[in-house]
Design a protein around this motif. Sequence first.
Motif, mmCIF file in Angstrom:
data_model
loop_
_atom_site.group_PDB
_atom_site.id
_atom_site.type_symbol
_atom_site.label_atom_id
_atom_site.label_comp_id
_atom_site.label_asym_id
_atom_site.label_seq_id
_atom_site.Cartn_x
_atom_site.Cartn_y
_atom_site.Cartn_z
ATOM 1 N N LEU A 101 -14.739 8.761 -27.028
ATOM 2 C CA LEU A 101 -13.896 8.090 -26.052
ATOM 3 C C LEU A 101 -12.887 7.252 -26.844
ATOM 4 O O LEU A 101 -13.276 6.512 -27.754
ATOM 5 C CB LEU A 101 -14.776 7.175 -25.190
ATOM 6 C CG LEU A 101 -14.256 6.790 -23.818
ATOM 7 C CD1 LEU A 101 -14.023 8.023 -22.948
ATOM 8 C CD2 LEU A 101 -15.258 5.860 -23.132
ATOM 9 N N ALA A 102 -11.589 7.401 -26.530
ATOM 10 C CA ALA A 102 -10.555 6.594 -27.175
ATOM 11 C C ALA A 102 -10.143 5.464 -26.245
ATOM 12 O O ALA A 102 -10.041 5.666 -25.037
ATOM 13 C CB ALA A 102 -9.343 7.462 -27.495
ATOM 14 N N PHE A 103 -9.945 4.294 -26.802
ATOM 15 C CA PHE A 103 -9.465 3.127 -26.043
ATOM 16 C C PHE A 103 -8.001 2.881 -26.398
ATOM 17 O O PHE A 103 -7.653 2.907 -27.578
ATOM 18 C CB PHE A 103 -10.269 1.869 -26.417
ATOM 19 C CG PHE A 103 -11.671 1.846 -25.890
ATOM 20 C CD1 PHE A 103 -12.627 2.751 -26.353
ATOM 21 C CD2 PHE A 103 -12.049 0.908 -24.939
ATOM 22 C CE1 PHE A 103 -13.932 2.725 -25.867
ATOM 23 C CE2 PHE A 103 -13.353 0.875 -24.451
ATOM 24 C CZ PHE A 103 -14.292 1.790 -24.908
ATOM 25 N N TYR A 115 -6.463 1.758 -20.859
ATOM 26 C CA TYR A 115 -7.193 2.918 -20.335
ATOM 27 C C TYR A 115 -8.002 3.566 -21.445
ATOM 28 O O TYR A 115 -7.808 3.255 -22.627
ATOM 29 C CB TYR A 115 -6.233 3.947 -19.712
ATOM 30 C CG TYR A 115 -5.080 4.359 -20.595
ATOM 31 C CD1 TYR A 115 -5.219 5.404 -21.507
ATOM 32 C CD2 TYR A 115 -3.845 3.709 -20.522
ATOM 33 C CE1 TYR A 115 -4.163 5.782 -22.318
ATOM 34 C CE2 TYR A 115 -2.786 4.084 -21.329
ATOM 35 C CZ TYR A 115 -2.944 5.119 -22.228
ATOM 36 O OH TYR A 115 -1.913 5.492 -23.035
ATOM 37 N N VAL A 116 -8.909 4.433 -21.040
ATOM 38 C CA VAL A 116 -9.686 5.226 -22.003
ATOM 39 C C VAL A 116 -9.339 6.700 -21.799
ATOM 40 O O VAL A 116 -8.905 7.095 -20.711
ATOM 41 C CB VAL A 116 -11.218 5.010 -21.862
ATOM 42 C CG1 VAL A 116 -11.601 3.583 -22.235
ATOM 43 C CG2 VAL A 116 -11.700 5.354 -20.459
ATOM 44 N N LEU A 117 -9.526 7.480 -22.854
ATOM 45 C CA LEU A 117 -9.217 8.916 -22.828
ATOM 46 C C LEU A 117 -10.347 9.685 -23.496
ATOM 47 O O LEU A 117 -10.933 9.202 -24.460
ATOM 48 C CB LEU A 117 -7.954 9.198 -23.652
ATOM 49 C CG LEU A 117 -6.651 8.518 -23.286
ATOM 50 C CD1 LEU A 117 -5.647 8.688 -24.422
ATOM 51 C CD2 LEU A 117 -6.109 9.119 -21.996
ATOM 52 N N PRO A 118 -10.624 10.913 -23.015
ATOM 53 C CA PRO A 118 -11.532 11.767 -23.792
ATOM 54 C C PRO A 118 -10.779 12.225 -25.037
ATOM 55 O O PRO A 118 -9.569 12.460 -24.960
ATOM 56 C CB PRO A 118 -11.802 12.945 -22.857
ATOM 57 C CG PRO A 118 -10.655 12.982 -21.909
ATOM 58 C CD PRO A 118 -10.085 11.585 -21.815
ATOM 59 N N GLY A 150 -8.596 6.973 -17.890
ATOM 60 C CA GLY A 150 -9.621 6.354 -17.048
ATOM 61 C C GLY A 150 -9.573 4.844 -17.190
ATOM 62 O O GLY A 150 -9.276 4.325 -18.261
ATOM 63 N N ASP A 151 -9.878 4.171 -16.096
ATOM 64 C CA ASP A 151 -9.934 2.709 -16.106
ATOM 65 C C ASP A 151 -11.401 2.306 -16.281
ATOM 66 O O ASP A 151 -12.241 2.670 -15.451
ATOM 67 C CB ASP A 151 -9.382 2.209 -14.761
ATOM 68 C CG ASP A 151 -9.368 0.685 -14.673
ATOM 69 O OD1 ASP A 151 -10.092 0.024 -15.453
ATOM 70 O OD2 ASP A 151 -8.644 0.161 -13.810
ATOM 71 N N SER A 195 -11.308 16.076 -19.278
ATOM 72 C CA SER A 195 -11.591 16.892 -20.458
ATOM 73 C C SER A 195 -10.509 16.746 -21.507
ATOM 74 O O SER A 195 -9.386 16.357 -21.215
ATOM 75 C CB SER A 195 -11.647 18.368 -20.073
ATOM 76 O OG SER A 195 -12.604 18.566 -19.068
ATOM 77 N N CYS A 196 -10.861 17.146 -22.723
ATOM 78 C CA CYS A 196 -9.901 17.317 -23.792
ATOM 79 C C CYS A 196 -10.201 18.675 -24.418
ATOM 80 O O CYS A 196 -11.357 18.996 -24.686
ATOM 81 C CB CYS A 196 -10.057 16.196 -24.828
ATOM 82 S SG CYS A 196 -8.902 16.335 -26.205
ATOM 83 N N ARG A 197 -9.139 19.472 -24.583
ATOM 84 C CA ARG A 197 -9.307 20.837 -25.088
ATOM 85 C C ARG A 197 -8.499 20.969 -26.365
ATOM 86 O O ARG A 197 -7.379 20.474 -26.448
ATOM 87 C CB ARG A 197 -8.777 21.803 -24.023
ATOM 88 C CG ARG A 197 -8.861 23.277 -24.345
ATOM 89 C CD ARG A 197 -8.236 24.084 -23.200
ATOM 90 N NE ARG A 197 -8.954 23.900 -21.954
ATOM 91 C CZ ARG A 197 -9.958 24.691 -21.546
ATOM 92 N NH1 ARG A 197 -10.327 25.727 -22.268
ATOM 93 N NH2 ARG A 197 -10.575 24.449 -20.423
ATOM 94 N N VAL A 198 -9.055 21.626 -27.359
ATOM 95 C CA VAL A 198 -8.316 21.798 -28.608
ATOM 96 C C VAL A 198 -8.658 23.146 -29.239
ATOM 97 O O VAL A 198 -9.788 23.631 -29.118
ATOM 98 C CB VAL A 198 -8.603 20.620 -29.577
ATOM 99 C CG1 VAL A 198 -10.072 20.556 -29.963
ATOM 100 C CG2 VAL A 198 -7.728 20.701 -30.818
ATOM 101 N N LYS A 199 -7.638 23.734 -29.877
ATOM 102 C CA LYS A 199 -7.831 25.015 -30.571
ATOM 103 C C LYS A 199 -7.576 24.824 -32.059
ATOM 104 O O LYS A 199 -6.827 23.923 -32.452
ATOM 105 C CB LYS A 199 -6.842 26.047 -30.043
ATOM 106 C CG LYS A 199 -7.227 26.625 -28.700
ATOM 107 C CD LYS A 199 -6.242 27.721 -28.309
ATOM 108 C CE LYS A 199 -6.679 28.341 -26.985
ATOM 109 N NZ LYS A 199 -5.673 29.243 -26.458
ATOM 110 N N PHE A 200 -8.148 25.714 -32.847
ATOM 111 C CA PHE A 200 -7.975 25.641 -34.291
ATOM 112 C C PHE A 200 -7.472 26.974 -34.820
ATOM 113 O O PHE A 200 -7.887 28.034 -34.345
ATOM 114 C CB PHE A 200 -9.312 25.300 -34.965
ATOM 115 C CG PHE A 200 -9.851 23.970 -34.529
ATOM 116 C CD1 PHE A 200 -9.530 22.807 -35.214
ATOM 117 C CD2 PHE A 200 -10.667 23.865 -33.406
ATOM 118 C CE1 PHE A 200 -9.993 21.576 -34.791
ATOM 119 C CE2 PHE A 200 -11.143 22.640 -32.974
ATOM 120 C CZ PHE A 200 -10.811 21.484 -33.667
ATOM 121 N N SER A 201 -6.593 26.890 -35.829
ATOM 122 C CA SER A 201 -6.158 28.121 -36.476
ATOM 123 C C SER A 201 -6.044 27.885 -37.976
ATOM 124 O O SER A 201 -5.985 26.739 -38.439
ATOM 125 C CB SER A 201 -4.804 28.562 -35.907
ATOM 126 O OG SER A 201 -3.803 27.672 -36.359
#
Lengths: 267, 265
Positions: free
Chosen positions: B108-110, B132-135, B171-172, B254-260
Motif C-alpha cells: 500500500l502506498a501513502f 490517499y492510499v494506492l495499491p 482510497g481514503d 487493483s494494480c496491474r503490471v507487465k514485465f518484458s
Amino acid sequence: MSMNITLSREDVVRLCERVEGAQTRAYAIPKLTDEYPNMTIGDGYAVQLELRKRFLAAGHKQVGWKAGLTSKAKMIQMGVNVPSIGFLTDRMSRPESSAISTFDLVHPRVECEVAFVMKTTLQGPGCTAADVLAATDYVLPAVEIIDSRFSGFKFDLPSVVADNGSSARFVGGGRARYAEDLDLRTLGVVMEKNGEIVTMGASAAVLGHPAEAIAMLVNILAELGENLPAGSFVMSGGITEAVAVKPGDSIVARFQELGSVSMRFVE
Amino acid sequence: MNDEKIQQYGDELYEAFVSRRAIRPLLEREPDITIEDAYKIQERFVARRVAAGERIIGKKIGATSKPVQDFLGVYQPDFGMLLSGMVYTEGDTIDLGQLIQPKAEAELAFVLKADLQGPGITAMDVIRATDYVLPCFEIVDSRITDWKIKIQDTVADNASCGVYVLGKTKGDPRKLDITLAGMVLEKNGELFSTGVGAAVQGSPANAVAWLANTLGELGIPFKAGEVILSGSQSALVPVVDGDELVCTVGGLGSCRVKFSGRSAA
C-alpha cells in the motif's frame, strides 16, 4: 470424484465405531488406511454418513456442513482436486466470546473462515458460485476448531473424510452481512492468539473465492445423494493456516467488513 | 567506519546500479560495519543518483514483516529513498533489462497532504496527514550478488529498492480499513498469495509512523506530496519476461503490471 464404496457394511460400521470412540472420548488413533490401504474416498464418506446417522439417532441436530482442504496448497499436498466436506451439528457449536473446553479434544487447532447461511435449498450437480451467492441469506465470520483424531494430525483423504473432515467445534459471530454488499474475494483476515498476530490472509486463499468452495460442497453432496437445505450454516474452509491452541489461550479472529470472533480455551 | 570507506562503498553500489553488475556483500568485506554506517553509505549512493539528475520523491519502508525480519535477523524495519527514475504507473510495462535480480512485492502506498515531522508521530497523525492510499507494486532489486544480504548490505543498497508502480484507484484511509484490507496477488492469472494490511507492523500506518519518527531523529521531515511505500503484504514474486502481476486490495482496487526483457542475473 468417484464415490465408489469398496468396504463391506461390517467394515464401515467397525470403522465408524472406531472414529466415534476417538471423537467422543478424545483419543488419537492411527489413520484408517493403515489397516485398509485400499480404502476410497467413497468409503470415507460411507463411514462419515454412518457416524452422522449415529449422532442424529442420539439426538444431535445437524445444522449444516463444512468444506475442508479448500486451499490450493493443501489440495496439491493431498493430491486431490476437490475439497472434502463434513457435517456440523448443534453439539459442535460454541457461542462467541465463550470459554471452550479442551479436555474433550485431542489436539485442537483453529482457523478463520467465511460462513454462509442459506435461504434457499441448493441441489448439485452443476452448482456454481453464482448459484451459491443467489441462494445465500447472509455471510458471517467464523472460527472452526478442527481436531483430527489421527495421531500427529497425519492422515490421507479417505481417513480424514471418515473422521468428518476433522470437524470438532465451531464459533460463528461477528457481523452478519449480505454477500452482495461485500467483495468476498478480497476480505482480509487476521488471527491473534494471546494478543499477538499468528496468521493472516485474504479470502481468495479459499479456491479463489469462498463461494466456489460452497459450490463444490453442494456438488459433492449431490454425489452422496443429498442437497444443501435452506437454513444450513456452511463454513467455506480455512483462509488461514490452522493454529494449535491449549488451555489458557485466547483467540481473536478479525475480518475486514465482518467484525471479529473471539473465544478462549480452558481445561 | 571512516568517511573515505563510506564514500567508496556508496560509489561501488552506484556503479553496480549503473552497470547492472552485482557486487560482493559489504559485510563479508567489512565485518564491523554498523547499521548507522550503512545508512551513510546509502546516503552516498543516493547522492550519486541525484547528482546524475534524479530527484528524491518519497521513501520506502522495508523489512516490515516477521518472515523478512527473521531472515535478516533484525527486529525493526529499514528505509530507503524513492527517486524520480523509479516511477512507473499502472499499465506500463517494466523493462527488466534495467534491473539485476528483480522480485515484486505488493504494498500500500501513502501519498501525504501535510508535512509530518517526527519524533512523536503516531499512527493517528499518519492518517490525518494522508491524502490517499494506492495499491502498488515495489520491484525490489539487489546490487549485492545473489541477494546474499544482511541488514547492513540492504540498508547500504537503498533498502534494495528497484522501481515501483502505483495503481490508479485512490482510497481514503478514513473510509477504508487499511489494517484489515485483504491483499490478493495473482501472477499470470493464477492466485499466487494472499495477505492483509496487518502483515506490515500490525498496520501499514504503524510502519509509516515508525519511519516519520526514525527520520525525525535525523532531522528529516516527510513533506506534503511525498509517496511512502509502507512495506510488503505479499510473498516476494520472482518475475521474468512476459509475466503479468495483479494485486487487489479489498475495498480499494487493483494494480496491474507487465514485465518484458531480461534482467542481468
